[in-house]
Enzyme design. Structure first.
Site, PDB file in Angstrom:
ATOM      1  N   TRP A  98      50.862  29.086  50.354  1.00  0.00           N
ATOM      2  CA  TRP A  98      51.663  29.294  51.598  1.00  0.00           C
ATOM      3  C   TRP A  98      51.009  30.139  52.242  1.00  0.00           C
ATOM      4  O   TRP A  98      50.244  30.786  52.053  1.00  0.00           O
ATOM      5  CB  TRP A  98      52.996  29.837  50.943  1.00  0.00           C
ATOM      6  CG  TRP A  98      54.346  29.621  51.846  1.00  0.00           C
ATOM      7  CD1 TRP A  98      54.575  30.636  52.379  1.00  0.00           C
ATOM      8  CD2 TRP A  98      55.117  28.467  51.879  1.00  0.00           C
ATOM      9  NE1 TRP A  98      55.855  30.111  53.287  1.00  0.00           N
ATOM     10  CE2 TRP A  98      56.040  28.625  52.905  1.00  0.00           C
ATOM     11  CE3 TRP A  98      54.900  27.265  51.514  1.00  0.00           C
ATOM     12  CZ2 TRP A  98      56.892  27.576  53.466  1.00  0.00           C
ATOM     13  CZ3 TRP A  98      55.765  26.148  51.960  1.00  0.00           C
ATOM     14  CH2 TRP A  98      56.825  26.590  52.712  1.00  0.00           C
ATOM     15  N   ASP A 110      53.513  35.248  60.900  1.00  0.00           N
ATOM     16  CA  ASP A 110      54.469  35.443  61.592  1.00  0.00           C
ATOM     17  C   ASP A 110      55.781  34.934  61.219  1.00  0.00           C
ATOM     18  O   ASP A 110      55.750  34.174  60.060  1.00  0.00           O
ATOM     19  CB  ASP A 110      54.203  34.860  63.045  1.00  0.00           C
ATOM     20  CG  ASP A 110      54.366  33.438  63.281  1.00  0.00           C
ATOM     21  OD1 ASP A 110      54.075  32.771  62.357  1.00  0.00           O
ATOM     22  OD2 ASP A 110      54.354  32.934  64.348  1.00  0.00           O
ATOM     23  N   GLU A 133      55.550  31.285  60.046  1.00  0.00           N
ATOM     24  CA  GLU A 133      54.882  31.143  58.969  1.00  0.00           C
ATOM     25  C   GLU A 133      53.503  30.439  59.202  1.00  0.00           C
ATOM     26  O   GLU A 133      52.903  29.699  58.566  1.00  0.00           O
ATOM     27  CB  GLU A 133      55.591  30.434  57.958  1.00  0.00           C
ATOM     28  CG  GLU A 133      56.909  31.176  57.339  1.00  0.00           C
ATOM     29  CD  GLU A 133      57.515  30.175  56.225  1.00  0.00           C
ATOM     30  OE1 GLU A 133      57.585  31.227  55.225  1.00  0.00           O
ATOM     31  OE2 GLU A 133      57.746  29.254  56.144  1.00  0.00           O
ATOM     32  N   GLU A 134      53.181  30.418  60.626  1.00  0.00           N
ATOM     33  CA  GLU A 134      51.959  29.600  61.178  1.00  0.00           C
ATOM     34  C   GLU A 134      50.705  30.352  61.479  1.00  0.00           C
ATOM     35  O   GLU A 134      49.624  30.051  61.327  1.00  0.00           O
ATOM     36  CB  GLU A 134      52.579  28.698  62.101  1.00  0.00           C
ATOM     37  CG  GLU A 134      53.482  27.534  61.740  1.00  0.00           C
ATOM     38  CD  GLU A 134      54.390  26.958  62.870  1.00  0.00           C
ATOM     39  OE1 GLU A 134      54.901  25.928  62.553  1.00  0.00           O
ATOM     40  OE2 GLU A 134      54.133  27.391  63.820  1.00  0.00           O
ATOM     41  N   GLU A 174      68.465  22.930  61.158  1.00  0.00           N
ATOM     42  CA  GLU A 174      67.566  23.850  61.772  1.00  0.00           C
ATOM     43  C   GLU A 174      67.558  23.465  63.099  1.00  0.00           C
ATOM     44  O   GLU A 174      67.449  24.345  63.973  1.00  0.00           O
ATOM     45  CB  GLU A 174      66.351  23.747  60.841  1.00  0.00           C
ATOM     46  CG  GLU A 174      65.170  24.488  61.296  1.00  0.00           C
ATOM     47  CD  GLU A 174      63.903  24.285  60.366  1.00  0.00           C
ATOM     48  OE1 GLU A 174      63.557  25.299  59.988  1.00  0.00           O
ATOM     49  OE2 GLU A 174      63.182  23.170  60.805  1.00  0.00           O
TER      50      GLU A 174
END
Length: 640
Positions: free
Chosen positions: A144, A200, A203-204, A424
């Site tokens: 992750w 961030d 998550e990238e 989402e």
């Protein structure tokens, strides 16, 4: 009793109810319904009693019930903190039935903080930066983007909000012994690790992120004040907050806020809209240093970010610069082929509602060279200068901004499901919902945007004493204190005033009086605070109705004003029966209404065949309270 409303929330939409909802006449009436849907959906996603998240431990906020394509059946520290801050604010504004949910969340975080994980453990603090955990409170050990350093700050902010309520209401030992040690862990993490890179909020990108730095500054500022309030101190907060604020200035490019350093993208990103709204302080001026929503920098950035999506989504084709558009994460996004997100579109609206509140509070607005393009897109005659609230130019600009803000929410209304559910994302071409269903963060974003639209604002976090930027920045850190915390039980806490205890919209949680009035067999309670404050332009009025029903029947509220459908039964407001029992057949709904508005109303009963039964005459009458600090009210009725 009828489970019709609950079935709709779980996707089993009854045709009659769907037809009623589809006829919603105004954004106001839709938001009144949707706020109830959103609150219920959030609770459905919190263990252990959440209807959609079987298997989640008590107090665990699950990102989404979706378990595949994509699998979001985990708990993220960031999402959980943002969601709980929303619930804490609702609680402080009168929704005292959320008390056990907040307590369970804090108890769960005491466990989560102590879980050793791939990012580290509690002894060094590093483990607090782990982004997500399994819903049974165990570590997620798969690959992750870690660490993510916004989570501890957001969790601290959520818990401080509740801790402050405890202090204001006499539960000092609970705030000191349970809440403060958990907050102290998170503040220690922020002070120690803020100057190190991390992933961030999307998550990238592994680098330095505006959103993360902004919420870290806020957490340390309010954390220091909370420490003092519980008889402690936070020297690491005091030493690092100014340095974080100093570093925050480096994200300003001169025309927009750069979302991330160490990224090849344009830097235009809803990250920055979210950073602005989650550091909004209702007591602040339009300060550029903290990128307050009404600041020239934040407004210029709003235009740059929103405009970056105008040409890339088919949904936005043909819309002028003065019209709201669907907003995604960032224009280069490829996740699910890159689409608008509900929470990003709502963030664009919320920033503007925040700005409207700030202008109203200070009695003027300023157009600068930096913000001029933002204003001219909405009001072509805009020119640099300061405009008093008594001027016609001020009124014209404010009206244009309010219309612009409402446009973003109307887009959300268009693409939310007929039963109010929100995933989402929604497709950039046809608007169909995509990705994880019933995203908890989407619902929290709806609630906060709706509250700001109605001038219901959170407590101040102390921005007015923490907006001065040091002359020189230093790349520093400080070591705090980490300690394991176990919450074995909570003392009995009485949130006085039932569902109408409230803090003032501008910060104080000290409720000093409860007044009651009656009108046509309706009992009304309102809540006010003794501290100085502004008078909200709208009040969240909860209608509690005792009405025994049979399966298939539903109760609606109609009245003489547009928010209640102008007496049109097809535009009535649906009441919820999720608290209904045979001994207490309660139907209820919360509707945001203009302060001071007088109107007549009645309840109607809609049968399974869509036939309508009106309750008996006379019409009920009500005047929405309009007073300093009064943000909620409750009307108690019995079907007749």
């Amino acid at each position: 009793m009828s489970f019709r409303s609950l079935l709709a929330l779980s996707g089993l939409v009854c045709t009659g109810l769907a037809n009623v909802i589809s006829k919603r006449a105004t954004l106001d009436s839709w938001l009144s319904n949707e706020a109830t849907v959103a609150r219920t959906a959030i609770l459905n996603n919190i263990g252990a009693d959440g209807a959609w998240v079987s298997g989640a431990d008590s107090g665990i906020v699950v990102a989404s019930p979706s378990t595949d394509n994509p699998d979001y059946f985990y708990t993220w520290t960031r999402d959980s903190g943002l969601v709980l801050k929303t619930l804490v604010d609702l609680f402080r504004n009168g929704d005292t039935s959320l008390l056990s949910t907040i307590e369970n969340y804090i108890s769960a975080q005491a466990i989560v903080q102590g879980i050793s994980n791939p990012s580290g453990d509690l002894s060094s603090g590093a483990g607090l930066g782990e982004p997500k955990f399994n819903v049974d409170e165990t570590a997620y050990t798969g690959s992750w983007g870690r660490p993510q350093r916004d989570g501890p700050a957001l969790r601290a902010t959520a818990m401080i909000g509740f801790g402050q309520w405890l202090l204001d209401n006499g539960y000092t030992s609970t705030a000191t012994d349970i809440v403060w040690p958990l907050v102290r862990n998170d503040l220690s993490y922020v002070a120690q690790y803020w100057n190190q890179t991390g992933y961030d909020l999307w998550e990238e990108v592994n680098g330095s992120s505006f959103f993360t730095i902004a919420v870290q500054h806020r957490a340390l500022v309010e954390g220091s004040a909370f420490a003092t309030a519980v008889g402690s101190s936070c020297s690491w907060c005091d030493s690092q907050a100014p340095e974080i604020l100093c570093y925050l200035q480096s994200f300003w490019t001169g025309s927009f806020i750069l979302a991330n350093f160490d990224s090849s993208r344009s830097g235009k990103d809803a990250n920055t809209l979210l950073g602005s709204i989650h550091t909004f302080d209702p007591e602040a001026a339009c300060d550029d240093s903290t990128f307050q929503p009404c600041s020239p920098r934040a407004l210029a950035n709003h235009k740059e970010v929103v405009d970056s999506f105008r040409s890339i989504y088919t949904l936005n084709d043909g819309l002028s610069d003065s019209e709201a558009v669907a907003v995604g994460r960032y224009p280069e996004d490829t996740y699910y082929n890159g689409n608008p997100w509900f929470l990003c579109t709502l963030a664009a609206a919320e920033q503007l509602y925040d700005a409207l509140y700030q202008w109203d509070k200070q009695g003027s607005l300023e157009v600068t060279d930096v913000s001029l393009d933002f204003f001219k897109a909405l009001y072509s005659d805009a020119a640099t200068g300061t405009y008093s609230s008594s001027s016609s130019t001020y009124s014209s600009i404010v009206d244009a901004v309010k219309t612009f803000a409402d446009g973003f929410v109307s887009i959300v209304e268009t693409h939310a499901a007929s039963n109010g559910s929100m995933s989402e994302q929604y497709d950039k071409s046809d608007g169909e919902q995509l990705s994880a269903r019933d995203l908890t963060w989407s619902y929290a974003a709806l609630l906060t945007a709706n509250n700001r639209r109605n001038s219901v604002v959170p407590a101040s976090w102390g921005e007015t004493s923490a907006s001065s930027v040091p002359g020189t920045c230093a790349a520093t850190s400080a070591i705090g204190t980490y300690s394991s915390v176990t919450v074995t039980s909570w003392p009995s806490i009485v949130a006085t005033g039932g569902t109408t205890t409230t803090a003032t919209p501008t910060g104080s949680g000290s409720v000093t009086s409860t007044s009651k009035t009656t009108a046509t067999a309706s009992k009304t309670s309102t809540s006010t605070s003794s501290t100085s404050c502004t008078t909200p332009t709208a009040v969240a009025v909860t209608f509690d109705l005792t009405a025994t029903t049979t399966y298939g029947e539903n109760i609606y509220l109609v009245g003489s004003i547009s928010q209640l459908g102008d007496w049109e039964t097809s535009d009535g407001i649906a009441l919820s029966a999720d608290k209904y029992t045979s001994s207490d057949p309660l139907w209820y709904v919360t509707v945001t209404l203009p302060a001071g508005e007088s109107f007549e109303y009645k309840f109607i009963r809609i049968e399974s065949d869509d036939s309508v039964e009106w309750e008996s005459d006379p019409n009920r009458e009500y005047t929405v309270p309009q007073a300093c600090g009064t943000s909620t009210a409750t009307v108690t009725d019995t079907w007749r």
